[in-house]
Design a protein around this motif. Structure first.
Motif, PDB file in Angstrom:
ATOM      1  N   ALA A 193       0.219   1.860   5.696  1.00 13.83           N
ATOM      2  CA  ALA A 193       0.908   2.134   4.423  1.00 13.83           C
ATOM      3  C   ALA A 193       2.397   1.830   4.482  1.00 13.83           C
ATOM      4  O   ALA A 193       3.043   1.997   5.514  1.00 13.83           O
ATOM      5  CB  ALA A 193       0.701   3.592   4.051  1.00 13.83           C
ATOM      6  N   GLN A 194       2.935   1.387   3.331  1.00 17.23           N
ATOM      7  CA  GLN A 194       4.378   1.121   3.236  1.00 17.23           C
ATOM      8  C   GLN A 194       5.146   2.278   2.607  1.00 17.23           C
ATOM      9  O   GLN A 194       6.348   2.214   2.441  1.00 17.23           O
ATOM     10  CB  GLN A 194       4.628  -0.160   2.432  1.00 17.23           C
ATOM     11  CG  GLN A 194       4.465  -1.417   3.266  1.00 17.23           C
ATOM     12  CD  GLN A 194       3.274  -2.245   2.831  1.00 17.23           C
ATOM     13  OE1 GLN A 194       2.275  -1.700   2.396  1.00 17.23           O
ATOM     14  NE2 GLN A 194       3.382  -3.545   2.950  1.00 17.23           N
ATOM     15  N   GLY A 195       4.423   3.312   2.192  1.00 17.98           N
ATOM     16  CA  GLY A 195       5.098   4.468   1.614  1.00 17.98           C
ATOM     17  C   GLY A 195       4.101   5.554   1.249  1.00 17.98           C
ATOM     18  O   GLY A 195       2.890   5.330   1.248  1.00 17.98           O
ATOM     19  N   LYS A 196       4.650   6.749   0.993  1.00 16.35           N
ATOM     20  CA  LYS A 196       3.803   7.890   0.602  1.00 16.35           C
ATOM     21  C   LYS A 196       4.479   8.582  -0.571  1.00 16.35           C
ATOM     22  O   LYS A 196       5.688   8.855  -0.524  1.00 16.35           O
ATOM     23  CB  LYS A 196       3.706   8.914   1.744  1.00 16.35           C
ATOM     24  CG  LYS A 196       2.964   8.433   2.961  1.00 16.35           C
ATOM     25  CD  LYS A 196       2.716   9.571   3.941  1.00 16.35           C
ATOM     26  CE  LYS A 196       3.957  10.045   4.640  1.00 16.35           C
ATOM     27  NZ  LYS A 196       3.748  11.111   5.615  1.00 16.35           N
ATOM     28  N   LEU A 216       0.823  -1.217   0.000  1.00 17.30           N
ATOM     29  CA  LEU A 216       0.000   0.000   0.000  1.00 17.30           C
ATOM     30  C   LEU A 216       0.857   1.266   0.000  1.00 17.30           C
ATOM     31  O   LEU A 216       1.682   1.472   0.894  1.00 17.30           O
ATOM     32  CB  LEU A 216      -0.895  -0.001   1.249  1.00 17.30           C
ATOM     33  CG  LEU A 216      -1.811   1.215   1.435  1.00 17.30           C
ATOM     34  CD1 LEU A 216      -2.871   1.281   0.336  1.00 17.30           C
ATOM     35  CD2 LEU A 216      -2.483   1.185   2.802  1.00 17.30           C
ATOM     36  N   ILE A 217       0.642   2.104  -1.008  1.00 20.36           N
ATOM     37  CA  ILE A 217       1.350   3.383  -1.097  1.00 20.36           C
ATOM     38  C   ILE A 217       0.300   4.498  -1.170  1.00 20.36           C
ATOM     39  O   ILE A 217      -0.594   4.465  -2.021  1.00 20.36           O
ATOM     40  CB  ILE A 217       2.233   3.450  -2.384  1.00 20.36           C
ATOM     41  CG1 ILE A 217       3.162   2.235  -2.521  1.00 20.36           C
ATOM     42  CG2 ILE A 217       3.008   4.771  -2.435  1.00 20.36           C
ATOM     43  CD1 ILE A 217       4.338   2.188  -1.584  1.00 20.36           C
ATOM     44  N   ASN A 240       2.518  15.281   1.448  1.00 17.28           N
ATOM     45  CA  ASN A 240       3.694  15.276   2.339  1.00 17.28           C
ATOM     46  C   ASN A 240       4.577  14.050   2.110  1.00 17.28           C
ATOM     47  O   ASN A 240       5.471  13.777   2.910  1.00 17.28           O
ATOM     48  CB  ASN A 240       3.251  15.318   3.795  1.00 17.28           C
ATOM     49  CG  ASN A 240       2.473  16.576   4.095  1.00 17.28           C
ATOM     50  OD1 ASN A 240       2.913  17.675   3.755  1.00 17.28           O
ATOM     51  ND2 ASN A 240       1.291  16.429   4.671  1.00 17.28           N
ATOM     52  N   GLY A 241       4.318  13.321   1.045  1.00 16.76           N
ATOM     53  CA  GLY A 241       5.103  12.114   0.774  1.00 16.76           C
ATOM     54  C   GLY A 241       6.405  12.406   0.049  1.00 16.76           C
ATOM     55  O   GLY A 241       6.828  13.568  -0.069  1.00 16.76           O
ATOM     56  N   LYS A 242       7.024  11.349  -0.455  1.00 14.14           N
ATOM     57  CA  LYS A 242       8.314  11.483  -1.157  1.00 14.14           C
ATOM     58  C   LYS A 242       8.032  11.989  -2.572  1.00 14.14           C
ATOM     59  O   LYS A 242       7.136  11.484  -3.245  1.00 14.14           O
ATOM     60  CB  LYS A 242       8.962  10.098  -1.205  1.00 14.14           C
ATOM     61  CG  LYS A 242      10.320  10.041  -1.862  1.00 14.14           C
ATOM     62  CD  LYS A 242      10.898   8.638  -1.671  1.00 14.14           C
ATOM     63  CE  LYS A 242      12.063   8.293  -2.566  1.00 14.14           C
ATOM     64  NZ  LYS A 242      13.111   9.245  -2.707  1.00 14.14           N
ATOM     65  N   GLU A 251       4.118  19.770  -3.797  1.00 15.00           N
ATOM     66  CA  GLU A 251       3.837  20.265  -2.441  1.00 15.00           C
ATOM     67  C   GLU A 251       2.472  20.936  -2.395  1.00 15.00           C
ATOM     68  O   GLU A 251       1.923  21.199  -1.342  1.00 15.00           O
ATOM     69  CB  GLU A 251       4.915  21.258  -2.017  1.00 15.00           C
ATOM     70  CG  GLU A 251       6.194  20.567  -1.611  1.00 15.00           C
ATOM     71  CD  GLU A 251       7.237  21.550  -1.142  1.00 15.00           C
ATOM     72  OE1 GLU A 251       6.881  22.626  -0.629  1.00 15.00           O
ATOM     73  OE2 GLU A 251       8.424  21.232  -1.310  1.00 15.00           O
ATOM     74  N   MET A 252       1.939  21.248  -3.572  1.00 13.57           N
ATOM     75  CA  MET A 252       0.604  21.845  -3.626  1.00 13.57           C
ATOM     76  C   MET A 252      -0.445  20.758  -3.453  1.00 13.57           C
ATOM     77  O   MET A 252      -0.206  19.598  -3.782  1.00 13.57           O
ATOM     78  CB  MET A 252       0.389  22.536  -4.971  1.00 13.57           C
ATOM     79  CG  MET A 252       1.251  23.741  -5.147  1.00 13.57           C
ATOM     80  SD  MET A 252       0.869  24.509  -6.718  1.00 13.57           S
ATOM     81  CE  MET A 252       1.952  25.916  -6.628  1.00 13.57           C
ATOM     82  N   THR A 253      -1.617  21.153  -2.958  1.00 13.55           N
ATOM     83  CA  THR A 253      -2.704  20.189  -2.774  1.00 13.55           C
ATOM     84  C   THR A 253      -3.653  20.274  -3.962  1.00 13.55           C
ATOM     85  O   THR A 253      -4.083  21.362  -4.343  1.00 13.55           O
ATOM     86  CB  THR A 253      -3.482  20.514  -1.481  1.00 13.55           C
ATOM     87  OG1 THR A 253      -2.571  20.419  -0.390  1.00 13.55           O
ATOM     88  CG2 THR A 253      -4.630  19.552  -1.269  1.00 13.55           C
TER      89      THR A 253
END
Ligand SMILES: C[S@@+](CC[C@H](N)C(=O)[O-])C[C@H]1O[C@@H](n2cnc3c(N)ncnc32)[C@H](O)[C@@H]1O
Length: 157
Positions: free
Chosen positions: A118-121, A70-71, A76-78, A126-128
């Motif tokens: 989750a295993q990652g983001k 699950l990613i 705010n993720g990578k 950076e914008m929503t």
């Protein structure tokens, strides 16, 4: 490897849906891909933001199989370049993941339970963006990633 994208609520904008369908079709040439829409929660007006997130989270987690990876799509993720993201996809394929599940949160994002699982983001910016627009942007990036891996002339550095 299969890729699944989980998203909440139908897209009511026909132009957006046409583009989503177009890139989904293009992507399916490279990999088994499913966009699964989790129906909107009923009577959301009676729920607080936290309750809505919690209910959406339960639905998201109910869609997962034990072997899924699950990613989360999360601002705010990578963050990756498109080439970097194609490399991320290649590494996932090499690692033997059976189904890579990406998920787009609802209007208020994800519950704590979903973050814990989750295993990652992955961040697209950076914008929503709206949860509806993210579907299109992300499917296009998946498509772009596979064209990069296949050395096809879609992406130009
Ligand atoms: C409207 S946003 C949620 C906004 C806000 N983060 C919150 O938690 O209230 C809905 C969903 O779209 C996705 N999203 C929006 N912008 C994004 C971005 N820049 N990168 C990755 N995903 C994004 C995320 O999955 C997010 O949960």
């Amino acid at each position: 490897m299969n890729i699944k994208l989980l998203a909440i609520g139908k897209t009511d904008n026909k132009s957006l849906q046409t583009l989503i369908d177009d890139y989904t079709k293009r992507l399916s040439f490279y990999i088994k891909f499913d966009l699964e829409i989790i129906p909107d929660i009923k009577n959301v007006k009676n729920l607080s933001e936290a309750q809505q997130k919690e209910k959406e989270g339960e639905l998201i987690l109910s869609k997962l199989s034990p072997t899924d990876q699950l990613i989360l799509l999360d601002e705010n993720g990578k963050s990756f370049s498109s080439v970097g993201f194609s490399d991320f996809l290649q590494k996932k394929m090499n690692s033997g993941v059976k189904t890579l599940v990406f998920v787009i949160g609802g209007p208020y994002g994800f519950s704590e339970e979903v973050y814990k699982k989750a295993q990652g983001k992955v961040s697209l910016s950076e914008m929503t963006f709206s949860h509806q627009m993210v579907r299109l942007f992300f499917i296009e990036q998946l498509y772009r990633g596979f064209t990069i891996l296949k050395n096809e002339p879609y992406h130009h550095q």
